[in-house]
Motif scaffolding. Structure first.
Motif, PDB file in Angstrom:
ATOM      1  N   CYS A  60       0.792  -1.447  -0.029  1.00 47.50           N
ATOM      2  CA  CYS A  60      -0.044  -0.024  -0.295  1.00 47.50           C
ATOM      3  C   CYS A  60       0.823   1.409  -0.092  1.00 47.50           C
ATOM      4  CB  CYS A  60      -0.837  -0.058   1.196  1.00 47.50           C
ATOM      5  SG  CYS A  60      -2.081  -1.078   1.405  1.00 47.50           S
ATOM      6  N   ASP A  61       1.900   1.135   1.000  1.00 45.92           N
ATOM      7  CA  ASP A  61       2.743   2.632   1.151  1.00 45.92           C
ATOM      8  C   ASP A  61       3.560   2.678  -0.432  1.00 45.92           C
ATOM      9  OD1 ASP A  61       2.261   2.844   3.738  1.00 45.92           O
ATOM     10  OD2 ASP A  61       4.101   2.053   4.261  1.00 45.92           O
ATOM     11  N   ALA A  62       3.960   1.616  -1.193  1.00 47.23           N
ATOM     12  CA  ALA A  62       4.411   1.590  -2.300  1.00 47.23           C
ATOM     13  C   ALA A  62       3.699   2.433  -3.410  1.00 47.23           C
ATOM     14  CB  ALA A  62       5.209   0.481  -2.950  1.00 47.23           C
ATOM     15  N   HIS A  65       3.161   6.067  -3.036  1.00 44.41           N
ATOM     16  CA  HIS A  65       4.508   6.864  -2.947  1.00 44.41           C
ATOM     17  C   HIS A  65       4.482   7.560  -3.933  1.00 44.41           C
ATOM     18  CE1 HIS A  65       8.410   7.833  -1.580  1.00 44.41           C
ATOM     19  NE2 HIS A  65       8.808   7.700  -2.721  1.00 44.41           N
ATOM     20  N   PHE A  66       4.375   7.445  -5.081  1.00 41.71           N
ATOM     21  CA  PHE A  66       4.365   8.399  -6.443  1.00 41.71           C
ATOM     22  C   PHE A  66       3.099   9.038  -6.846  1.00 41.71           C
ATOM     23  CE2 PHE A  66       8.726   6.657  -6.493  1.00 41.71           C
ATOM     24  CZ  PHE A  66       9.446   8.062  -6.542  1.00 41.71           C
ATOM     25  N   ASP A  67       2.008   8.590  -6.137  1.00 43.69           N
ATOM     26  CA  ASP A  67       0.445   8.831  -6.477  1.00 43.69           C
ATOM     27  C   ASP A  67       0.469  10.359  -6.596  1.00 43.69           C
ATOM     28  OD1 ASP A  67      -2.052   9.041  -6.854  1.00 43.69           O
ATOM     29  OD2 ASP A  67      -2.901   8.639  -5.159  1.00 43.69           O
ATOM     30  N   GLY A  68       0.239  10.850  -7.824  1.00 44.61           N
ATOM     31  CA  GLY A  68      -0.037  12.468  -8.087  1.00 44.61           C
ATOM     32  C   GLY A  68       1.353  12.852  -8.708  1.00 44.61           C
ATOM     33  N   GLU A  69       2.300  12.091  -8.813  1.00 42.15           N
ATOM     34  CA  GLU A  69       3.779  12.587  -9.384  1.00 42.15           C
ATOM     35  C   GLU A  69       3.608  11.846 -10.811  1.00 42.15           C
ATOM     36  OE1 GLU A  69       6.899  12.804  -6.891  1.00 42.15           O
ATOM     37  OE2 GLU A  69       5.768  12.839  -5.475  1.00 42.15           O
ATOM     38  N   ARG A  70       3.816  10.385 -10.467  1.00 44.54           N
ATOM     39  CA  ARG A  70       4.119   9.444 -11.875  1.00 44.54           C
ATOM     40  C   ARG A  70       2.818   9.043 -12.435  1.00 44.54           C
ATOM     41  NH1 ARG A  70       9.375   6.040  -9.971  1.00 44.54           N
ATOM     42  NH2 ARG A  70      10.865   8.096  -9.348  1.00 44.54           N
ATOM     43  N   TYR A  71       1.857   8.797 -11.485  1.00 48.49           N
ATOM     44  CA  TYR A  71       0.414   8.235 -11.945  1.00 48.49           C
ATOM     45  C   TYR A  71      -0.584   8.827 -10.951  1.00 48.49           C
ATOM     46  CZ  TYR A  71       2.491   5.382  -8.307  1.00 48.49           C
ATOM     47  OH  TYR A  71       3.088   4.951  -6.966  1.00 48.49           O
ATOM     48  N   GLY A  97       7.356   0.805 -16.849  1.00 47.79           N
ATOM     49  CA  GLY A  97       8.253   1.232 -15.559  1.00 47.79           C
ATOM     50  C   GLY A  97       7.655   1.241 -14.350  1.00 47.79           C
ATOM     51  N   ILE A  98       6.230   1.744 -14.127  1.00 42.13           N
ATOM     52  CA  ILE A  98       5.516   1.757 -12.962  1.00 42.13           C
ATOM     53  C   ILE A  98       5.498   0.399 -12.371  1.00 42.13           C
ATOM     54  CG2 ILE A  98       3.316   2.507 -11.938  1.00 42.13           C
ATOM     55  CD1 ILE A  98       3.331   4.716 -14.098  1.00 42.13           C
ATOM     56  N   MET A  99       5.115  -0.506 -13.033  1.00 39.14           N
ATOM     57  CA  MET A  99       4.797  -1.648 -12.660  1.00 39.14           C
ATOM     58  C   MET A  99       6.124  -2.638 -12.147  1.00 39.14           C
ATOM     59  SD  MET A  99       1.640  -2.511 -12.853  1.00 39.14           S
ATOM     60  CE  MET A  99       1.810  -4.014 -12.366  1.00 39.14           C
ATOM     61  N   HIS A 100       7.318  -2.214 -12.909  1.00 38.05           N
ATOM     62  CA  HIS A 100       8.492  -2.767 -12.584  1.00 38.05           C
ATOM     63  C   HIS A 100       9.005  -2.198 -11.159  1.00 38.05           C
ATOM     64  CE1 HIS A 100      12.667  -4.031 -12.574  1.00 38.05           C
ATOM     65  NE2 HIS A 100      13.049  -2.786 -12.164  1.00 38.05           N
ATOM     66  N   SER A 101       8.836  -0.918 -10.860  1.00 40.79           N
ATOM     67  CA  SER A 101       9.009  -0.066  -9.891  1.00 40.79           C
ATOM     68  C   SER A 101       8.248  -0.726  -8.571  1.00 40.79           C
ATOM     69  CB  SER A 101       8.961   1.280 -10.155  1.00 40.79           C
ATOM     70  OG  SER A 101       9.161   2.070  -8.844  1.00 40.79           O
ATOM     71  N   TRP A 102       7.076  -0.975  -8.818  1.00 42.51           N
ATOM     72  CA  TRP A 102       6.129  -1.316  -7.743  1.00 42.51           C
ATOM     73  C   TRP A 102       6.600  -2.678  -7.271  1.00 42.51           C
ATOM     74  CZ3 TRP A 102       0.916  -0.052 -10.022  1.00 42.51           C
ATOM     75  CH2 TRP A 102       0.742   1.547  -9.828  1.00 42.51           C
ATOM     76  N   LYS A 103       6.915  -3.330  -8.232  1.00 41.69           N
ATOM     77  CA  LYS A 103       7.326  -5.103  -8.064  1.00 41.69           C
ATOM     78  C   LYS A 103       8.573  -5.224  -7.562  1.00 41.69           C
ATOM     79  CE  LYS A 103       4.205  -7.529 -11.160  1.00 41.69           C
ATOM     80  NZ  LYS A 103       4.182  -8.365 -12.368  1.00 41.69           N
ATOM     81  N   SER A 104       9.512  -4.172  -7.818  1.00 35.76           N
ATOM     82  CA  SER A 104      11.084  -4.698  -7.492  1.00 35.76           C
ATOM     83  C   SER A 104      10.967  -4.031  -6.068  1.00 35.76           C
ATOM     84  CB  SER A 104      11.777  -3.621  -8.462  1.00 35.76           C
ATOM     85  OG  SER A 104      13.127  -3.676  -8.066  1.00 35.76           O
ATOM     86  N   TYR A 105      10.552  -2.758  -5.930  1.00 28.50           N
ATOM     87  CA  TYR A 105      10.705  -2.451  -4.558  1.00 28.50           C
ATOM     88  C   TYR A 105       9.859  -3.131  -3.457  1.00 28.50           C
ATOM     89  CZ  TYR A 105      10.033   0.665  -0.378  1.00 28.50           C
ATOM     90  OH  TYR A 105      10.076   1.115   0.828  1.00 28.50           O
ATOM     91  N   THR A 106       8.810  -3.474  -3.594  1.00 20.79           N
ATOM     92  CA  THR A 106       7.942  -4.374  -2.683  1.00 20.79           C
ATOM     93  C   THR A 106       8.617  -5.700  -2.415  1.00 20.79           C
ATOM     94  OG1 THR A 106       6.234  -4.984  -4.559  1.00 20.79           O
ATOM     95  CG2 THR A 106       5.853  -2.986  -3.106  1.00 20.79           C
ATOM     96  N   ALA A 107       9.155  -6.234  -3.774  1.00 22.19           N
ATOM     97  CA  ALA A 107       9.803  -7.692  -3.438  1.00 22.19           C
ATOM     98  C   ALA A 107      11.101  -7.616  -2.449  1.00 22.19           C
ATOM     99  CB  ALA A 107      10.024  -8.488  -4.744  1.00 22.19           C
TER     100      ALA A 107
END
Length: 167
Positions: A60-62, A65-71, A97-107
């Motif tokens: 949820c935090d991830a 995180h970029f809500d309102g900036e990247r999406y 890029g957004i999906m990769h960022s979410w998945k990479s960071y959260t994993a």
């Protein structure tokens, strides 16, 4: 075992039904394979790592995180074993890029929290182009109702929706 049997059945079916498919065959494929897996996920089958509150909080935090900036997020539901999210990419952004960022960071963070290693998310993702307000409303309703479909307890999922989202 269930997934292994599904894969064997799918491979056998595909050998008997070479492409291109007529609409009737597409319907049969969707009913027998993707929809069956979705049904299993909705019922909370499989490894349900996201059932843990700390793990869900990382996701949820991830997402926020970029809500309102990247999406711009319209809503999401973090289920025990999968996530649905409705969002709009900010101009110049890419879903990949957004999906990769979410998945990479959260994993990485979830593996740290749980003391695990290796892959956490499936490699691909399912995306949908929202074509109308009716379609958008149906997607948001699906997210809201998804926990009830599988009789998932309130303590095992997180739902977030924005009432002021403009698509």
């Amino acid at each position: 075992r269930l997934l292994r049997d599904w894969k064997v059945e799918r491979e056998l079916w595909l050998t008997k039904h070479p492409l291109p498919w007529e609409p009737r065959v597409w319907g049969e494929y969707n009913e027998r394979f993707p929809l069956r897996v979705e049904s299993w996920l909705d019922r909370g089958m499989g490894k349900c790592l996201l059932k843990q509150p700390g793990v869900r909080r990382i996701v949820c935090d991830a997402l926020h995180h970029f809500d309102g900036e990247r999406y711009e997020i319209a809503g999401f539901v973090v289920m025990p074993n999968h996530v649905h999210i409705a969002f709009q990419v900010v101009e110049g952004g890419l879903i990949e890029g957004i999906m990769h960022s979410w998945k990479s960071y959260t994993a990485k963070e979830i593996n740290k929290l749980t003391g695990s290693r290796g892959e956490l998310w499936q490699r691909g993702y399912w995306d949908r182009l929202i074509r109308s307000q009716v379609h958008f409303d149906r997607c948001i309703r699906y997210m809201r109702e998804n926990p009830a479909v599988g009789s998932i307890r309130a303590s095992e999922y997180t739902l977030y929706t924005r009432t002021d989202f403009e698509n």
